[in-house]
Design a protein around this motif. Structure first.
Motif, PDB file in Angstrom:
ATOM      1  N   ARG A 137      25.752  11.985 -20.891  1.00 16.61           N
ATOM      2  CA  ARG A 137      26.813  12.944 -21.472  1.00 16.61           C
ATOM      3  C   ARG A 137      26.477  14.262 -20.807  1.00 16.61           C
ATOM      4  NH1 ARG A 137      26.636  10.195 -26.227  1.00 16.61           N
ATOM      5  NH2 ARG A 137      28.768   8.858 -26.711  1.00 16.61           N
ATOM      6  N   THR A 138      27.340  14.885 -19.915  1.00 16.33           N
ATOM      7  CA  THR A 138      27.217  16.209 -19.698  1.00 16.33           C
ATOM      8  C   THR A 138      28.728  16.669 -19.631  1.00 16.33           C
ATOM      9  OG1 THR A 138      26.951  17.676 -17.921  1.00 16.33           O
ATOM     10  CG2 THR A 138      27.280  15.807 -17.030  1.00 16.33           C
ATOM     11  N   GLY A 139      29.221  17.481 -20.367  1.00 22.33           N
ATOM     12  CA  GLY A 139      30.687  18.110 -20.478  1.00 22.33           C
ATOM     13  C   GLY A 139      31.480  17.092 -21.046  1.00 22.33           C
ATOM     14  N   ASP A 140      32.506  16.709 -20.105  1.00 27.73           N
ATOM     15  CA  ASP A 140      33.559  15.718 -20.306  1.00 27.73           C
ATOM     16  C   ASP A 140      33.267  14.471 -19.600  1.00 27.73           C
ATOM     17  OD1 ASP A 140      34.862  17.321 -22.096  1.00 27.73           O
ATOM     18  OD2 ASP A 140      36.090  18.249 -20.400  1.00 27.73           O
ATOM     19  N   LEU A 141      31.980  14.415 -18.984  1.00 26.08           N
ATOM     20  CA  LEU A 141      31.739  13.127 -18.148  1.00 26.08           C
ATOM     21  C   LEU A 141      30.831  12.345 -18.950  1.00 26.08           C
ATOM     22  CD1 LEU A 141      31.621  11.407 -15.690  1.00 26.08           C
ATOM     23  CD2 LEU A 141      29.837  12.997 -14.794  1.00 26.08           C
ATOM     24  N   SER A 142      30.998  11.257 -19.382  1.00 25.24           N
ATOM     25  CA  SER A 142      30.320  10.181 -20.107  1.00 25.24           C
ATOM     26  C   SER A 142      29.867   9.065 -19.176  1.00 25.24           C
ATOM     27  CB  SER A 142      30.683   9.903 -21.141  1.00 25.24           C
ATOM     28  OG  SER A 142      29.862   8.896 -21.959  1.00 25.24           O
ATOM     29  N   MET A 143      28.720   8.291 -19.160  1.00 28.91           N
ATOM     30  CA  MET A 143      28.536   7.201 -18.562  1.00 28.91           C
ATOM     31  C   MET A 143      27.643   6.263 -19.217  1.00 28.91           C
ATOM     32  SD  MET A 143      26.785   6.848 -14.495  1.00 28.91           S
ATOM     33  CE  MET A 143      27.044   5.476 -13.291  1.00 28.91           C
ATOM     34  N   VAL A 152      35.930  10.160 -18.186  1.00 29.97           N
ATOM     35  CA  VAL A 152      36.161  11.515 -18.164  1.00 29.97           C
ATOM     36  C   VAL A 152      37.271  12.101 -18.825  1.00 29.97           C
ATOM     37  CG1 VAL A 152      36.633  13.160 -16.158  1.00 29.97           C
ATOM     38  CG2 VAL A 152      35.385  11.051 -15.721  1.00 29.97           C
ATOM     39  N   ARG A 153      37.086  12.953 -19.564  1.00 27.75           N
ATOM     40  CA  ARG A 153      37.870  13.361 -20.860  1.00 27.75           C
ATOM     41  C   ARG A 153      38.668  12.424 -21.523  1.00 27.75           C
ATOM     42  NH1 ARG A 153      37.853  16.352 -15.984  1.00 27.75           N
ATOM     43  NH2 ARG A 153      39.550  15.263 -15.183  1.00 27.75           N
ATOM     44  N   GLY A 154      37.677  11.436 -21.945  1.00 28.46           N
ATOM     45  CA  GLY A 154      37.999  10.450 -22.671  1.00 28.46           C
ATOM     46  C   GLY A 154      38.821   9.156 -22.153  1.00 28.46           C
ATOM     47  N   GLN A 155      39.094   9.157 -20.994  1.00 23.43           N
ATOM     48  CA  GLN A 155      39.721   8.176 -20.235  1.00 23.43           C
ATOM     49  C   GLN A 155      38.661   7.482 -19.255  1.00 23.43           C
ATOM     50  OE1 GLN A 155      42.984   7.558 -20.898  1.00 23.43           O
ATOM     51  NE2 GLN A 155      42.611   9.137 -22.621  1.00 23.43           N
ATOM     52  N   GLU A 156      38.637   6.169 -19.370  1.00 26.59           N
ATOM     53  CA  GLU A 156      37.750   5.349 -18.505  1.00 26.59           C
ATOM     54  C   GLU A 156      38.422   5.546 -16.939  1.00 26.59           C
ATOM     55  OE1 GLU A 156      36.319   0.808 -17.651  1.00 26.59           O
ATOM     56  OE2 GLU A 156      37.364   1.304 -19.503  1.00 26.59           O
ATOM     57  N   ARG A 198      29.391  12.817   2.623  1.00 26.07           N
ATOM     58  CA  ARG A 198      30.582  13.623   2.452  1.00 26.07           C
ATOM     59  C   ARG A 198      31.921  13.061   2.109  1.00 26.07           C
ATOM     60  NH1 ARG A 198      28.629  16.248   7.551  1.00 26.07           N
ATOM     61  NH2 ARG A 198      27.407  17.511   6.820  1.00 26.07           N
ATOM     62  N   ILE A 199      32.317  11.827   2.431  1.00 28.92           N
ATOM     63  CA  ILE A 199      33.408  11.254   2.294  1.00 28.92           C
ATOM     64  C   ILE A 199      33.412  10.642   0.666  1.00 28.92           C
ATOM     65  CG2 ILE A 199      34.749   9.006   2.607  1.00 28.92           C
ATOM     66  CD1 ILE A 199      34.030   9.369   5.488  1.00 28.92           C
ATOM     67  N   TYR A 200      32.179  10.119   0.183  1.00 30.41           N
ATOM     68  CA  TYR A 200      32.023   9.620  -1.032  1.00 30.41           C
ATOM     69  C   TYR A 200      32.025  10.639  -2.068  1.00 30.41           C
ATOM     70  CZ  TYR A 200      31.905   4.788   0.113  1.00 30.41           C
ATOM     71  OH  TYR A 200      32.290   3.288   0.836  1.00 30.41           O
ATOM     72  N   ILE A 201      31.379  11.807  -1.613  1.00 26.65           N
ATOM     73  CA  ILE A 201      31.196  12.809  -2.746  1.00 26.65           C
ATOM     74  C   ILE A 201      32.536  13.486  -2.959  1.00 26.65           C
ATOM     75  CG2 ILE A 201      30.579  15.393  -3.095  1.00 26.65           C
ATOM     76  CD1 ILE A 201      28.212  13.466  -3.489  1.00 26.65           C
ATOM     77  N   ARG A 202      33.483  13.433  -1.865  1.00 30.53           N
ATOM     78  CA  ARG A 202      34.885  13.820  -2.092  1.00 30.53           C
ATOM     79  C   ARG A 202      35.480  12.920  -2.918  1.00 30.53           C
ATOM     80  NH1 ARG A 202      36.559  13.560   2.798  1.00 30.53           N
ATOM     81  NH2 ARG A 202      35.495  15.484   3.545  1.00 30.53           N
ATOM     82  N   ALA A 203      35.228  11.714  -2.781  1.00 37.15           N
ATOM     83  CA  ALA A 203      36.248  10.843  -3.618  1.00 37.15           C
ATOM     84  C   ALA A 203      35.568  10.871  -5.150  1.00 37.15           C
ATOM     85  CB  ALA A 203      35.597   9.514  -3.311  1.00 37.15           C
ATOM     86  N   LEU A 204      34.240  11.114  -5.391  1.00 36.78           N
ATOM     87  CA  LEU A 204      33.796  10.979  -6.688  1.00 36.78           C
ATOM     88  C   LEU A 204      34.693  12.317  -7.299  1.00 36.78           C
ATOM     89  CD1 LEU A 204      30.016  10.396  -6.801  1.00 36.78           C
ATOM     90  CD2 LEU A 204      31.815   8.905  -7.409  1.00 36.78           C
ATOM     91  N   ARG A 205      34.390  13.439  -6.635  1.00 32.15           N
ATOM     92  CA  ARG A 205      35.174  14.787  -7.093  1.00 32.15           C
ATOM     93  C   ARG A 205      36.346  14.577  -7.653  1.00 32.15           C
ATOM     94  NH1 ARG A 205      32.019  18.812  -3.054  1.00 32.15           N
ATOM     95  NH2 ARG A 205      30.237  19.441  -4.455  1.00 32.15           N
ATOM     96  N   GLN A 206      37.128  13.862  -6.806  1.00 33.68           N
ATOM     97  CA  GLN A 206      38.612  13.369  -7.097  1.00 33.68           C
ATOM     98  C   GLN A 206      39.033  12.718  -8.376  1.00 33.68           C
ATOM     99  OE1 GLN A 206      40.003  11.554  -3.385  1.00 33.68           O
ATOM    100  NE2 GLN A 206      40.433  13.673  -2.400  1.00 33.68           N
ATOM    101  N   LYS A 207      37.936  11.893  -8.538  1.00 36.94           N
ATOM    102  CA  LYS A 207      37.800  11.234  -9.833  1.00 36.94           C
ATOM    103  C   LYS A 207      37.431  11.864 -11.110  1.00 36.94           C
ATOM    104  CE  LYS A 207      38.196   6.729  -7.518  1.00 36.94           C
ATOM    105  NZ  LYS A 207      37.564   5.651  -7.449  1.00 36.94           N
ATOM    106  N   ILE A 208      36.551  12.811 -11.046  1.00 39.39           N
ATOM    107  CA  ILE A 208      35.729  13.391 -12.209  1.00 39.39           C
ATOM    108  C   ILE A 208      36.023  14.897 -12.435  1.00 39.39           C
ATOM    109  CG2 ILE A 208      34.008  11.530 -12.038  1.00 39.39           C
ATOM    110  CD1 ILE A 208      32.100  13.631 -11.174  1.00 39.39           C
TER     111      ILE A 208
END
Length: 232
Positions: A137-143, A152-156, A198-208
């Protein structure tokens, strides 16, 4: 401080008397025991003799280049954290140090509060590696590392297999800078273009991330790589 085992011994490797005095006072005031080495060989010997729990290493040493010191320490199997001090502005030195096994870097000039924060993060990362918990857990991100569920923020949140592998690598090294080359090698294999990353980092950021332009979790280390926010 290391719980249950006495004060943390910090090996400071630098040949500048002013830097040694500064670190001796600053680290000592926070309860760290400072062990000093003025040469690369003295640092290698100190680590071999188990006289340190963590290394703060200048790259510009009079006998052995600091990068070679890192190489010697890691090839000998020592896993203690290494934080690099460098007055070199060129990013290549930082990238090389991290690829060789350094945990973090601080560019001179620096403040003692910044260095102390880096030391704490490196210690947390090592403890995490030694006894990795099934829930990160870090902030609102949980794995959930067992069930492979990310919220992320309680939503899968759903990820592609490659996105998950990338996030899993960042989580396993939370708080530590990972270079572009290291991430590419671990997730895609050798000879992969950095543009994929870079493409995958951008995709991760869009989701979390709530704001992809001001990311809280996946932070860019300019010219070097990425760092995932350390666990709470």
């Amino acid at each position: 401080m290391t719980a249950g085992s006495g004060p943390t011994r910090v090996l400071v490797v630098d040949d500048e008397p002013a830097i040694l005095r500064f670190l001796r006072a600053g680290l000592g005031s926070q309860g760290y025991v400072v062990v000093e080495a003025g040469t690369g060989q003295a640092a290698i010997d100190a680590v071999r003799q188990r006289r340190a729990d963590l290394v703060v290493l200048d790259l510009g040493l009079p006998d052995i280049d600091g990068l070679e010191v890192i190489r010697h320490i890691r090839e000998a199997g020592a896993v203690l954290p290494i934080i690099v001090l460098s007055s070199r502005e060129h990013e290549a030195a930082k990238v090389s140090a991290l690829d060789l096994g350094a945990d973090d870097y601080v560019t001179k000039p620096f403040g003692i509060d910044e260095l102390l924060a880096r030391i704490r993060a490196a210690q947390r990362h090592r403890l995490q590696q030694e006894g990795e918990k099934p829930i990160f857990r870090t902030g609102d991100l949980s794995m959930d590392l067992v069930r492979r569920i990310v919220t992320v923020r309680g939503q899968e949140v759903k990820f592609s297999p490659r996105e998950y592998d990338l996030l899993r690598l960042l989580v396993a090294n939370a708080g530590k800078v990972l270079t572009h080359n290291h991430i590419l090698r671990e997730v895609w294999g050798p000879n992969t273009d950095v543009q994929y990353l870079r493409i995958y980092i951008r995709a991760l950021r869009q989701k979390i991330e709530e704001d992809t332009e001001r990311p809280r979790y996946i932070v860019t280390e300019t010219g070097v790589g990425y760092r995932l926010r350390a666990p709470d």
